[in-house]
Design a protein around this motif. Structure first.
Motif, short mmCIF file in Angstrom:
data_model
loop_
_atom_site.label_atom_id
_atom_site.label_comp_id
_atom_site.label_asym_id
_atom_site.label_seq_id
_atom_site.Cartn_x
_atom_site.Cartn_y
_atom_site.Cartn_z
N UNK A 87 0.77 -0.76 0.15
CA UNK A 87 -0.08 -0.27 -0.28
C UNK A 87 0.38 1.57 0.50
N UNK A 88 1.80 1.30 0.28
CA UNK A 88 2.67 2.77 0.49
C UNK A 88 3.70 2.59 -0.76
N UNK A 89 3.40 2.01 -1.66
CA UNK A 89 4.46 2.01 -3.21
C UNK A 89 4.10 3.54 -3.47
N UNK A 90 2.40 3.32 -3.63
CA UNK A 90 1.67 4.47 -4.30
C UNK A 90 2.37 5.93 -3.81
N UNK A 91 2.81 5.99 -2.92
CA UNK A 91 3.00 7.51 -2.11
C UNK A 91 4.04 7.95 -2.77
N UNK A 136 6.26 1.33 -13.55
CA UNK A 136 5.99 1.04 -14.88
C UNK A 136 4.46 0.02 -14.69
N UNK A 137 4.20 -0.47 -13.23
CA UNK A 137 2.60 -0.75 -13.23
C UNK A 137 1.97 0.19 -12.15
N UNK A 138 2.45 1.15 -11.79
CA UNK A 138 1.56 1.62 -11.42
C UNK A 138 1.16 3.08 -12.42
N UNK A 140 0.86 2.23 -15.90
CA UNK A 140 0.59 1.44 -16.91
C UNK A 140 -0.74 0.92 -16.13
N UNK A 141 -2.08 1.21 -17.57
CA UNK A 141 -3.44 0.63 -16.90
C UNK A 141 -3.70 -0.63 -17.14
N UNK A 142 -4.42 -1.69 -16.32
CA UNK A 142 -4.48 -3.01 -16.69
C UNK A 142 -3.23 -3.42 -16.21
N UNK A 143 -2.25 -3.00 -15.00
CA UNK A 143 -1.33 -3.62 -15.14
C UNK A 143 -1.23 -3.95 -13.52
N UNK A 144 -0.83 -5.10 -13.26
CA UNK A 144 -1.01 -5.23 -11.42
C UNK A 144 0.14 -5.65 -11.43
N UNK A 145 0.79 -5.19 -9.93
CA UNK A 145 2.19 -4.95 -9.07
C UNK A 145 1.77 -6.14 -7.72
#
Length: 980
Positions: A87-91, A136-138, A140-145
């Motif tokens: 959950x922290x990666x988006x920050x 790249x994952x955050x 790019x739409x449709x990519x799950x990390x």
């Protein structure tokens, strides 16, 4: 586990070649290692789920990641990172890299309490493969990390205690004592191999070896070559590992990651061909039975403990990463410079999070200029890239003279700014030496490490004129120790609250420089809340973060102007970690004070300090009363008096504060006075007799009893308890004996005259003189409970200096000074003030000064001499009887004139004549015993000479000298004894 027979023959030629070489040089053991490495490579590349091996903070890994992501465009990325950190990666969008993702825990459940606090950090830099995958994952739409590594709770569950203590106890810059989590720990795990590689590679440390033999050759290699080489290196270090316990933990991590990936594939139905597994090269060569998406081997993941983990981002730096992971100083900065140069050279567009500080625009859609073909998928043939890579020397980069010249010019300019006497000749020398060192090390293009060594050799020589050496200047030139920053939106609520409440100061709290804040609380009362917050932060944060320059806060005092040096940007991590403890600063401060007071090792002094802090910073009467009640409990349960001085100092200060500002004392203060009175009365006889209890502690106990006596008696205590405790005390140590005498004097059990007589007897006893400094120490400590004795202490010390001979005084003086300094430092000001009141303030008054105790003691000696007929009785008798009595003045004079003193003076007349001439005296010499010499003046004083003065009587000056000699014959007699 798949064996060579189950795998195709792609690497059979290489396997046979290595086996033959091993048989020739090392036998079956070496053959097994080399062929096993090839098997590991073959197995990893044939896995259905594509494995991307990386090394931590490796530019080559980051470059290969950028290329592969743009070619493959995977839909799912499995990343080797603690699964609970996701959950922290988006920050990261709100930060400036480098930063570290952190998990923090203070309230432990399932771990030993002495481990607290637990902290795990995972640093992230732009020149790393993991950041490129995250961006790249955050973006790019449709990519799950998906993070698949063990949780932070399992990091400590699986760690050996001795390993945890080693990692947790070392400081690592901004990361402090946190345990570091990295992707791709590629380093030999025993010293012999690393030493061998460094020696034959002609390099100084591992980072330089890795840069020369791995980073540079792989930065421009194809993706297939990159994968095979990285897995080969990981397999080598894995097979040569000598730490079975650590290898067992690594294998559990691999079982955990493959189990999580299979669970995710089963739950989502994702196609493994559209997935990418990013892990360290060490784990890519895994041989566990859970390896592969088709494996059915189970693995039970243990549940987490009840520990509550808090998560956030903290600033990191290149030096912090280097310190935590054992990298050479400057290696991360050099890696960042290498990454930036390779991106420009290959015209790549790296992935970046939109809106991130310090970054450019988001990822563009432009592809690399020369895209590499994608590697074969499962079931396709795999080309052997290893044989060619291992058998052919890597292509050496051509000398980039422009880059090297720029470095040489810039380092000379930077060196001159830092005090070095560098010139153009030094720049030329650095240029040529860099090329020479690169040639000696087998490379055509000098690397930053060659440049560093050349600059140190040519510029620094044997002296460093400033704070920075040349190696540090090279690191600054190549990028410096870049420090990250956590943005406002990524801060915890407490840190954002601090920024909001300090906004009236008009400062940019994100700056890493020290900023000066000026608060005029009289002109602008609105700044009062800012002052209150700064004082609380001063208590909670490191001293350098919030430092008062002007103004102070004490009980009952508030400054009208304050000046502060603030460095919140530099200590952002400490402020963020406060946010893990509470929502507001007040809540954190209250929790810390309560934790201190209820700690099993807390004492009454600790509780009183907490009460004072609660009054100063929180202003809460309720909370202060709660802490005060705890202080009463702690004091009643103590069996030691070691903290008595601190208890006395703090309770006096609190009582003065409440008496000045409150209509009545709090109930806990009254209870503390009564409980302390009974408690210290009970322990007083034991403390006097116990050798382990110092005189300072006993003095503080008496100070508490005497200063709290009126309050305690008013609340129902009995004074007889104190008198009984004093009577039952029988100390043997000199300092405590003196302290007991002072206490008896305060209680009226001994008079000051008796105390003075005892001290005079001690000074007159040669056997006691060596221990007299300890008696003085006791009297000095007695100034705490009995302030009225300060004058007497000055008298005792002055008598010692006046009466003791030099043979005793000089060896004793250093001991006295050190004793007073070490054990009575806080009482010396009162002693000096009393001495200032006693002795004259001007030099002219010293000659006529008579100490008060001298006149008193002289009168006592005169009275005794009259009764005993000793020296001085004649004068006293003359004053009292007018010349009549059993011992008339004339008789005394005749006895003195018939003694050795007149004979001595008559035998050495030249000296007396010289003194008489200086004094203006005139007269004739008469032999001792002659009638003229026995003449007396009208007052009855004998004269040494029969000469008459101008008036026909005795000369006044001669009469005065005769009177002085008669009254004080001791010095003359002593001198005569020495000369005869």
């Amino acid at each position: 586990m798949s064996g060579p027979s189950m795998i195709g023959g792609t690497f059979d030629p290489l396997r046979e070649q290595l086996a033959r070489a091993a048989r020739d040089f090392g036998g079956d053991a070496v053959s097994g290692v080399l062929t096993g490495m090839v098997d590991d490579v073959d197995r990893a590349l044939r896995e259905e789920l594509e494995i991307f091996p990386v090394c931590h903070h490796s530019p080559a890994s980051a470059l290969a990641m950028v290329r592969r992501l743009r070619e493959k465009q995977p839909k799912v990325i499995y990343l080797e990172l603690c699964e609970d950190l996701q959950p922290l990666l988006t920050e990261l969008r709100n930060c400036r890299l480098p930063v570290a993702v952190q998990a923090f825990a203070t309230d432990l459940d399932g771990f030993p309490k002495e481990w607290a606090p637990l902290s795990v950090v995972a640093p992230v830099t732009e020149a790393s493969a993991e950041y490129q995958a995250i961006a790249y994952a955050l973006e790019t739409p449709g990519v799950e990390l998906v993070l698949v590594d063990r949780s932070t709770d399992h990091v400590f569950q699986w760690a050996r205690e001795e390993e945890r203590q080693r990692e947790h106890g070392e400081e690592a810059g901004l990361h402090g004592d946190a345990v570091g989590v990295e992707i791709g720990d590629l380093r030999p795990r025993f010293a012999e191999l690393e030493e061998h590689l460094l020696h034959h590679g002609k390099v100084r440390h591992w980072s330089e070896w890795w840069d020369q033999y791995v980073e540079q050759p792989l930065s421009g290699a194809g993706y297939a070559t990159y994968r095979q080489v990285m897995v080969l290196i990981g397999s080598l270090f894995r097979r040569l590992s000598r730490d079975p316990a650590r290898l067992a933990v690594d294998e559990d991590r691999e079982r955990h990651m493959w189990t999580r990936m299979r669970e995710h594939l089963a739950a989502t139905g994702a196609d493994p061909a559209d997935c990418l597994y990013v892990c360290g090269a060490f784990h890519a060569a895994s041989r566990v039975e859970q390896f592969g998406v088709r494996s059915a081997a189970p693995f039970e993941i243990s549940p987490r403990t009840g520990t509550t983990w808090l998560y956030g981002l903290i600033p990191s730096s290149h030096s912090a990463i280097e310190a935590q992971f054992g990298l050479a100083s400057g290696s991360v900065s050099i890696a960042a410079a290498t990454w930036a140069k390779a991106v420009r050279r290959d015209r790549l567009t790296p992935f970046r999070l939109t809106g991130q500080k310090g970054a450019g625009r988001g990822p563009a859609t432009r592809k690399p200029a020369t895209p590499k073909p994608a590697p074969p998928q499962a079931g396709e043939s795999i080309a052997d890239e290893l044989t060619g890579f291992l058998s052919v020397p890597p292509a050496l980069d051509a000398l980039d003279e422009d880059e090297l010249l720029g470095w040489c010019v810039d380092i000379v300019r930077l060196a001159r700014r830092n005090g070095y006497l560098a010139s153009t000749a030094d720049a030329i020398a650095v240029f040529e030496t860099s090329i020479l060192l690169a040639g000696l090390r087998g490379r055509a293009r000098p690397t930053p490490y060659d440049f560093q060594d050349a600059a140190v050799t040519c510029i620094e020589k044997d002296a460093v004129p400033g704070r920075r050496d040349v190696r540090r200047l090279c690191e600054i030139l190549l990028g410096g120790d870049r420090v990250g920053e956590v943005g406002y939106d990524a801060l915890p609520p407490l840190a954002r609250n601090v920024h909001d409440r300090l906004a009236p100061l008009g400062l940019d709290l994100d700056k890493r420089t020290i900023q000066r804040a000026l608060l005029d609380l009289r002109a602008d009362p609105a700044l009062g809340p800012c002052s209150d917050l700064l004082w609380m932060l001063r208590y909670l944060l490191p001293p350098d973060a919030v430092r008062p320059i002007m103004g102070e806060r004490r009980l009952g005092e508030r400054a009208i102007q304050e000046s502060w040096d603030l460095a919140f940007g530099k200590h952002q991590r400490a402020l963020i970690e406060l946010g893990y403890e509470g929502v507001t600063v007040e809540q954190v401060l209250e929790q810390r004070l309560r934790r201190q007071v209820w700690d099993p090792k807390a004492t009454a002094a600790v509780a009183l300090a907490a009460v004072e802090d609660a009054v100063l910073y929180l202003g809460s009467r309720r909370f202060a009363d709660e802490l005060g009640a705890r202080a009463v409990e702690l004091l009643a349960g103590e069996r030691s008096v070691d903290d008595a001085p601190e208890v006395l100092r703090r309770i006096r200060r609190l009582l003065a504060y409440y008496r000045a500002g409150e209509p009545a004392l709090p109930a806990w203060c009254e209870e503390f006075a009564t409980a302390g009175y009974a408690h210290y009365c009970t322990l007083l006889p034991t403390a006097f007799d116990d050798d382990d209890t110092g005189v300072r502690q006993v003095g503080a106990m008496l100070g508490f009893l005497f200063s709290m006596e009126s309050l305690a008696l008013a609340l129902g205590c009995d004074r007889a308890q104190l008198e009984l405790a004093v009577r039952q005390s029988h100390p043997e140590a000199p300092a405590k004996v003196a302290l007991l005498w002072a206490a008896r004097t305060q209680l009226g059990l001994m008079t000051v005259a008796d105390l003075r007589q005892r001290c005079d007897d001690l000074l007159g006893n040669p056997l006691v003189v060596p221990a007299f400094p300890q008696y003085i120490m006791g009297f000095v400590q007695a100034m705490e409970p009995v302030p009225a004795l300060s004058g007497f202490v000055v008298e005792v010390i002055s008598k010692a200096f006046g009466r003791l001979p030099d043979a005793v005084l000089l060896p004793w003086l250093p001991r006295l000074i050190t004793t007073l300094k070490d054990e009575a430092g806080e009482l010396m000001p009162a002693l000096v003030r009393e001495a200032g009141r006693t002795f004259p303030a001007t030099l002219a008054a010293v000659d006529s000064f008579t100490p008060p105790w001298t006149s008193r003691s002289t009168g006592d000696r005169t009275a005794g001499a009259v009764a005993a007929g000793g020296p001085g009785a004649g004068s006293a008798g003359a004053a009292g009887t007018g010349g009549a009595g059993a011992d008339a003045p004339g008789a005394g004079a005749r006895r003195a004139a018939a003694g050795p003193v007149p004979e001595l003076l008559f035998a050495h007349r030249a000296t007396c004549d010289a003194v008489a001439a200086l004094l203006g005296c005139a007269g004739d010499w008469q032999p001792p015993g002659s009638p003229a010499s026995e003449a007396t003046d009208p007052s009855g004083a004998p004269g040494p000479s029969g000469g008459a003065g101008p008036s026909g009587g005795a000369d006044p000056s001669v009469t005065a000298a005769a009177t002085l000699l008669t009254t004080h014959p001791e010095p003359a007699l002593a001198l005569a004894t020495l000369l005869t």
